[in-house]
Write a protein that holds these residues in place. Structure first.
Motif, PDB file in Angstrom:
ATOM      1  N   TRP A  33     -67.301 -11.730  12.544  1.00  0.00           N
ATOM      2  CA  TRP A  33     -68.474 -12.343  11.461  1.00  0.00           C
ATOM      3  C   TRP A  33     -67.967 -11.895  10.033  1.00  0.00           C
ATOM      4  CZ3 TRP A  33     -71.654 -16.103  11.383  1.00  0.00           C
ATOM      5  CH2 TRP A  33     -72.146 -16.389  12.626  1.00  0.00           C
ATOM      6  N   VAL A  34     -67.612 -12.937   9.117  1.00  0.00           N
ATOM      7  CA  VAL A  34     -67.298 -12.808   7.769  1.00  0.00           C
ATOM      8  C   VAL A  34     -68.294 -12.973   6.840  1.00  0.00           C
ATOM      9  CG1 VAL A  34     -65.491 -13.180   5.906  1.00  0.00           C
ATOM     10  CG2 VAL A  34     -64.782 -13.100   8.491  1.00  0.00           C
ATOM     11  N   GLN A  35     -68.206 -12.132   5.766  1.00  0.00           N
ATOM     12  CA  GLN A  35     -69.306 -12.223   4.732  1.00  0.00           C
ATOM     13  C   GLN A  35     -68.815 -13.093   3.543  1.00  0.00           C
ATOM     14  OE1 GLN A  35     -71.899  -8.734   3.665  1.00  0.00           O
ATOM     15  NE2 GLN A  35     -70.765  -7.425   5.054  1.00  0.00           N
ATOM     16  N   LEU A  36     -69.540 -14.191   3.163  1.00  0.00           N
ATOM     17  CA  LEU A  36     -69.381 -14.936   2.283  1.00  0.00           C
ATOM     18  C   LEU A  36     -70.247 -15.044   0.978  1.00  0.00           C
ATOM     19  CD1 LEU A  36     -68.103 -18.030   3.800  1.00  0.00           C
ATOM     20  CD2 LEU A  36     -66.680 -16.249   3.348  1.00  0.00           C
ATOM     21  N   ASP A  37     -70.306 -13.932   0.345  1.00  0.00           N
ATOM     22  CA  ASP A  37     -71.270 -13.427  -0.581  1.00  0.00           C
ATOM     23  C   ASP A  37     -71.387 -14.605  -1.797  1.00  0.00           C
ATOM     24  OD1 ASP A  37     -72.244 -11.024   0.792  1.00  0.00           O
ATOM     25  OD2 ASP A  37     -70.268 -10.506  -0.096  1.00  0.00           O
ATOM     26  N   GLN A  38     -70.285 -15.264  -2.244  1.00  0.00           N
ATOM     27  CA  GLN A  38     -70.360 -15.867  -3.356  1.00  0.00           C
ATOM     28  C   GLN A  38     -71.276 -17.183  -3.308  1.00  0.00           C
ATOM     29  OE1 GLN A  38     -69.425 -15.556  -6.577  1.00  0.00           O
ATOM     30  NE2 GLN A  38     -68.776 -13.425  -5.975  1.00  0.00           N
TER      31      GLN A  38
ATOM     32  N   TYR B  30     -64.341  -9.535 -17.521  1.00  0.00           N
ATOM     33  CA  TYR B  30     -64.401  -9.704 -16.078  1.00  0.00           C
ATOM     34  C   TYR B  30     -64.794  -8.592 -15.445  1.00  0.00           C
ATOM     35  CZ  TYR B  30     -62.125 -14.024 -17.588  1.00  0.00           C
ATOM     36  OH  TYR B  30     -61.648 -15.337 -18.175  1.00  0.00           O
ATOM     37  N   THR B  31     -65.763  -8.482 -14.660  1.00  0.00           N
ATOM     38  CA  THR B  31     -66.133  -7.449 -13.703  1.00  0.00           C
ATOM     39  C   THR B  31     -66.269  -8.325 -12.441  1.00  0.00           C
ATOM     40  OG1 THR B  31     -68.532  -7.558 -14.557  1.00  0.00           O
ATOM     41  CG2 THR B  31     -67.084  -5.835 -15.513  1.00  0.00           C
ATOM     42  N   ILE B  32     -65.349  -7.871 -11.576  1.00  0.00           N
ATOM     43  CA  ILE B  32     -65.239  -8.880 -10.211  1.00  0.00           C
ATOM     44  C   ILE B  32     -65.733  -8.222  -9.042  1.00  0.00           C
ATOM     45  CG2 ILE B  32     -63.668 -10.429  -9.261  1.00  0.00           C
ATOM     46  CD1 ILE B  32     -64.433 -11.343 -11.981  1.00  0.00           C
ATOM     47  N   ALA B  33     -66.716  -8.506  -8.179  1.00  0.00           N
ATOM     48  CA  ALA B  33     -66.840  -7.812  -6.897  1.00  0.00           C
ATOM     49  C   ALA B  33     -67.477  -8.802  -5.985  1.00  0.00           C
ATOM     50  CB  ALA B  33     -67.898  -6.554  -7.120  1.00  0.00           C
ATOM     51  N   GLN B  34     -67.479  -8.440  -4.787  1.00  0.00           N
ATOM     52  CA  GLN B  34     -67.813  -9.670  -3.837  1.00  0.00           C
ATOM     53  C   GLN B  34     -67.111 -10.886  -3.751  1.00  0.00           C
ATOM     54  OE1 GLN B  34     -70.651  -7.125  -5.175  1.00  0.00           O
ATOM     55  NE2 GLN B  34     -71.766  -8.977  -5.451  1.00  0.00           N
ATOM     56  N   PHE B  35     -65.795 -10.571  -4.335  1.00  0.00           N
ATOM     57  CA  PHE B  35     -65.127 -11.742  -4.637  1.00  0.00           C
ATOM     58  C   PHE B  35     -64.086 -12.291  -3.515  1.00  0.00           C
ATOM     59  CE2 PHE B  35     -62.305  -8.149  -5.312  1.00  0.00           C
ATOM     60  CZ  PHE B  35     -61.269  -8.376  -4.963  1.00  0.00           C
TER      61      PHE B  35
ATOM     62  N   ALA C 190     -55.761   1.467  -1.785  1.00  0.00           N
ATOM     63  CA  ALA C 190     -56.893   2.206  -1.408  1.00  0.00           C
ATOM     64  C   ALA C 190     -56.991   2.468   0.024  1.00  0.00           C
ATOM     65  CB  ALA C 190     -58.175   1.709  -2.014  1.00  0.00           C
ATOM     66  N   ASN C 191     -57.096   3.651   0.412  1.00  0.00           N
ATOM     67  CA  ASN C 191     -57.182   4.089   1.805  1.00  0.00           C
ATOM     68  C   ASN C 191     -58.759   4.447   2.154  1.00  0.00           C
ATOM     69  OD1 ASN C 191     -54.570   3.617   2.611  1.00  0.00           O
ATOM     70  ND2 ASN C 191     -54.048   5.762   1.916  1.00  0.00           N
ATOM     71  N   LYS C 192     -59.131   4.115   3.205  1.00  0.00           N
ATOM     72  CA  LYS C 192     -60.471   4.627   3.784  1.00  0.00           C
ATOM     73  C   LYS C 192     -61.666   4.355   2.663  1.00  0.00           C
ATOM     74  CE  LYS C 192     -61.739   8.480   6.632  1.00  0.00           C
ATOM     75  NZ  LYS C 192     -61.601   9.884   7.221  1.00  0.00           N
ATOM     76  N   VAL C 193     -61.466   3.081   2.360  1.00  0.00           N
ATOM     77  CA  VAL C 193     -62.808   2.530   1.346  1.00  0.00           C
ATOM     78  C   VAL C 193     -63.298   1.301   2.255  1.00  0.00           C
ATOM     79  CG1 VAL C 193     -61.471   3.276  -0.642  1.00  0.00           C
ATOM     80  CG2 VAL C 193     -61.225   0.904   0.149  1.00  0.00           C
ATOM     81  N   ARG C 194     -64.693   1.160   1.946  1.00  0.00           N
ATOM     82  CA  ARG C 194     -65.268  -0.014   2.284  1.00  0.00           C
ATOM     83  C   ARG C 194     -65.499  -1.233   1.599  1.00  0.00           C
ATOM     84  NH1 ARG C 194     -71.736   0.000   2.063  1.00  0.00           N
ATOM     85  NH2 ARG C 194     -71.322  -1.450   0.343  1.00  0.00           N
ATOM     86  N   ASP C 195     -64.803  -1.328   0.458  1.00  0.00           N
ATOM     87  CA  ASP C 195     -64.954  -2.559  -0.583  1.00  0.00           C
ATOM     88  C   ASP C 195     -63.728  -2.243  -1.343  1.00  0.00           C
ATOM     89  OD1 ASP C 195     -65.664  -4.813  -1.304  1.00  0.00           O
ATOM     90  OD2 ASP C 195     -67.808  -4.313  -1.988  1.00  0.00           O
ATOM     91  N   PHE C 196     -63.556  -3.218  -2.374  1.00  0.00           N
ATOM     92  CA  PHE C 196     -62.737  -3.261  -3.347  1.00  0.00           C
ATOM     93  C   PHE C 196     -63.316  -4.174  -4.559  1.00  0.00           C
ATOM     94  CE2 PHE C 196     -59.414  -4.558  -6.009  1.00  0.00           C
ATOM     95  CZ  PHE C 196     -58.367  -3.459  -5.911  1.00  0.00           C
TER      96      PHE C 196
END
Length: 740
Positions: free
Chosen positions: A107-112, A218-223, A324-330
């Motif tokens: 399952w993949v999240q498509l937050d936009q 531009y402050t970009i997340a959930q992208f 980035a290593n061992k992160v849950r998001d970007f």
């Protein structure tokens, strides 16, 4: 000197009552069958509520020997097209199945898609017509036109071939060609694009802010499409994103190439890999200076340089590469308007960079405080949890945002156009920076399920934020969270939810998920457990669940396991109910020393041989009476060898109109103006949930008794906390004045 027993009134009452009850039992026959009941004691254990421990989530609250979690790695090429405000992405995802389960799909999240034209989020809100409305709001409300937001999924492939998938609103199911066995990996790619929302016009947790000069921030997340969590608690965490409850994500390694206009300044989750390609020699030199500056920020891009850059429009692009290593998001931020400063922070011997990006509109406030606040947060949070493990933390200024991601966050707090600002603006800006940077600890590292339990990141983070703010500026952030939460807790019960409620249907989201959990933890630390016990337990929980997925039960159990305190009564009341604290002084009865027994005691001794034997075995006795005429203040004198005898004795009955049990804090004020405070643990209510009695003895008169004088227990009604009872409290006076 003969042995002497001073039998206080309460002891005599108990003895007398026991004998009386025994006599009644012998005289009375049962005439009807009594009804049974279940255990509703406020101190009963929570075994009926918490999940059964297992070898992944143990009874101690620690990860078990068989604990496992998935890993997801991303390689992404991202391009920002400024002319159309669109993002184009191509990502390769490697999914590691570390569970013991076989997976048929991902399952993949498509937050936009939450803001897509066909989104159901607006339809899920109850609405009613307003008596007035502006023309622009009328058009946006009743003459809606599609804005073209949401993901455009161009292709999903594996090994160069189309991969079966199905999009369900904000979730996409990847149908695997064959089941993914335990220990195996699966690699696939998604190509996509979407139109960026304007956060001031369209709302959103990320997006762009447009300035009058035509430039954007531009402050970009959930992208990008992101893998949902799969674990042994929820299975797939694939609840839809309705816009409020945030994100449950897996840890992994990221390599991200960000292509933006050539004149932009960029920062993001991770470490920049190609400084020489994207930074000027001057910027690199200043950055090296910042790496060695531990006392004040170094300006890497000055305001003058940023103002010069914002007047142009580059036609060429640059690609910034981050790992980035061992992160849950970007997440990332980019603009030609940015002023950029940074300083080194010493976190127990490790150098971590504190960084800020902000347009000139943020100055002078941001230049004065932002990076210092970032550094302060890293140091203070590390004291109470664990040493911050990432190489940097970034604060980015945007007019109306307050949102967090690994190593980077977006924060509001803008001065007036002339650069002046109030203490309120300063406090808001510092508060949001400390809060959002603090989210690096909860949930970016202690990775709780935000979609299910909002309080586990917002509440815990808000609590540590309070402590960090107090050390940054004690006067600006002076607060009493327990007192502040009483207005919410004492409000309309139909508009309040227990903390342990899923975030999407919580009422009064802010107090529920942020303020009340934070106030509860503040009370635990200050009043119930004490800082030493609390800090050790809180640090234990934090370290146990670094880079893992804890549940509420893991937190509750860890706090008890590491402190040696039974706190089930607190978790059950504060987190699972909407009960309130209300402790009152019901009655204060003066008592007196005497050398003769009361009529009641005399009757008991006379009528009950066992009672007579018992009293004779006690030896010399003095008595306590509530009859002033029988008082003999010298009754104890011959037994105490000249020591001063407490001649003032008070029997105090406390009652608890509120449903919560809390410690009973009593302040005694004596005739000479001095005070004494006594604190009785919450267990004073263990045998009787309604009433508690204590006897206070003194060598001088007690003129005043106050319950919870410093508002430590979130008591919603303080009008009944005093003896002699006050005619009215300040709130009553305020209401009278307002009415007049």
């Amino acid at each position: 000197m003969k042995k002497i027993s001073l039998l206080l009134f309460s002891l005599l009452f108990v003895v007398a009552t026991n004998f009386a009850q025994e006599r009644r039992r012998g005289e009375t026959k049962k005439t009807e069958t009594q009804q049974g009941h279940t255990d509703q004691n406020k101190f009963r254990q929570m075994k009926d509520v918490l999940a059964t421990p297992n070898d992944q989530h143990t009874a101690s609250g620690a990860p078990g020997s068989q604990y496992s979690q998935q890993k997801v790695d991303y390689i992404m090429d991202i391009r920002l097209e400024e002319s159309t405000n669109k993002i184009y992405g191509n990502e390769t995802i490697t999914y590691h199945n570390n569970s013991k389960d076989q997976l048929d799909y991902l399952w993949v999240q498509l937050d936009q898609n939450m803001r897509a034209d066909d989104s159901q989020t607006p339809l899920a809100k109850s609405d009613r017509a307003s008596e007035f409305i502006t023309p622009s709001n009328f058009q946006s409300t009743y003459m809606k036109e599609g804005k073209g937001f949401g993901f455009n999924i161009e292709e999903v492939k594996s090994n160069g071939k189309p991969l079966s998938h199905f999009i369900n609103k904000t979730m996409m199911r990847i149908n695997l060609p064959q089941p993914l066995a335990s220990g195996e990996t699966f690699e696939f790619s998604i190509k996509w694009n979407y139109k960026i929302n304007d956060i001031n016009k369209d709302g959103g947790r990320s997006g762009l802010e447009t300035f009058p000069d035509g430039n954007n921030n531009y402050t970009i997340a959930q992208f990008f499409p992101r893998l949902a969590v799969y674990n042994n608690v929820e299975g797939w965490q694939n609840m839809q994103f309705w816009g409020r409850s945030e994100f449950a994500l897996e840890f992994g390694d990221y390599t991200v190439n960000l292509t933006v206009p050539e004149d932009h300044i960029v920062d993001a989750t991770g470490v920049l890999q190609n400084e020489k390609d994207v930074l000027t020699k001057t910027q690199r030199k200043r950055w090296e200076q910042a790496r060695k500056s531990f006392d004040k920020p170094v300006i890497i891009v000055t305001q003058e340089e940023a103002e010069k850059a914002e007047k142009g429009r580059a036609t060429k692009t640059k690609t910034w590469t981050f790992k980035a290593n061992k992160v849950r998001d970007f997440a990332f931020a980019t603009s030609r308007k940015y002023i950029w400063d940074a300083m080194a922070t010493n976190v127990n011997g490790k150098t971590v960079m504190a960084v800020s990006l902000y347009p000139k509109e943020g100055n002078p406030l941001w230049e004065e405080h932002s990076t210092r606040a970032v550094a302060h947060t890293l140091i203070e949070y590390s004291k109470l949890t664990f040493d911050y493990p990432y190489p940097k933390a970034i604060s980015v200024h945007s007019e109306r945002q307050g949102m967090e991601y690994p190593m980077i966050c977006f924060n509001f707090g803008r001065p007036n156009p002339d650069g002046t600002y109030s203490d309120r603006t300063k406090k808001g800006m510092l508060g949001v920076i400390i809060h959002e940077v603090g989210h690096n600890f909860f949930p970016m590292i202690v990775n709780s399920d935000e979609r299910q339990w909002t309080w586990m990141d917002e509440g815990l983070n808000s609590f540590v934020e309070i402590l960090a703010e107090l050390t940054y500026d004690p006067e600006l952030f002076a607060t009493n969270p327990a007192k502040d939460i009483t207005r919410y807790m004492g409000g309309d019960q139909s508009n309040i939810s227990p903390i342990m409620s899923q975030g999407d249907y919580v009422k009064q989201f802010g107090p529920n998920a942020y303020s009340k959990p934070a106030a509860g933890l503040y009370m635990l630390r200050k009043t119930i457990m004490g800082p030493e016990l609390f800090d050790h337990a809180f640090r234990t929980y934090s370290k146990r669940w670094m880079f893992k997925h804890p549940t509420p039960a893991d937190f509750f159990r860890s706090m008890e396991d590491a402190s040696g305190m039974d706190l089930d009564w607190f978790w059950r009341g504060w987190f699972y109910t909407t009960d309130v604290t209300d402790i009152a002084i019901k009655e204060v009865k003066p008592l007196y020393l005497t050398d003769k027994p009361s009529e009641r005691i005399s009757e008991i001794i006379k009528s009950n041989p066992r009672a007579k034997t018992y009293f004779e075995g006690l030896g010399d006795l003095v008595y306590i009476t509530d009859k002033k005429e029988d008082a003999n203040s010298k009754a104890m004198d011959k037994y105490v060898d000249g020591k001063e005898v407490p001649s003032y004795i008070y029997s105090v009955e406390f009652e608890k109109p509120g449903g919560l049990v809390m410690p009973l804090i009593v302040e005694l004020t004596y005739a000479d103006g001095t005070t004494e405070r006594q604190t009785f643990p919450a267990q004073i209510w263990m045998k009787d949930d309604n009433t508690a009695r204590r006897v206070f003895a003194s060598t001088q008169e007690i003129t005043k008794i106050t319950v919870d004088p410093d508002f430590e227990t979130a008591d919603v009604d303080t009008s009944n906390n005093n003896w002699p009872k006050k005619e009215s409290n300040k709130f009553d006076n305020f209401k009278k004045e307002a009415k007049n």
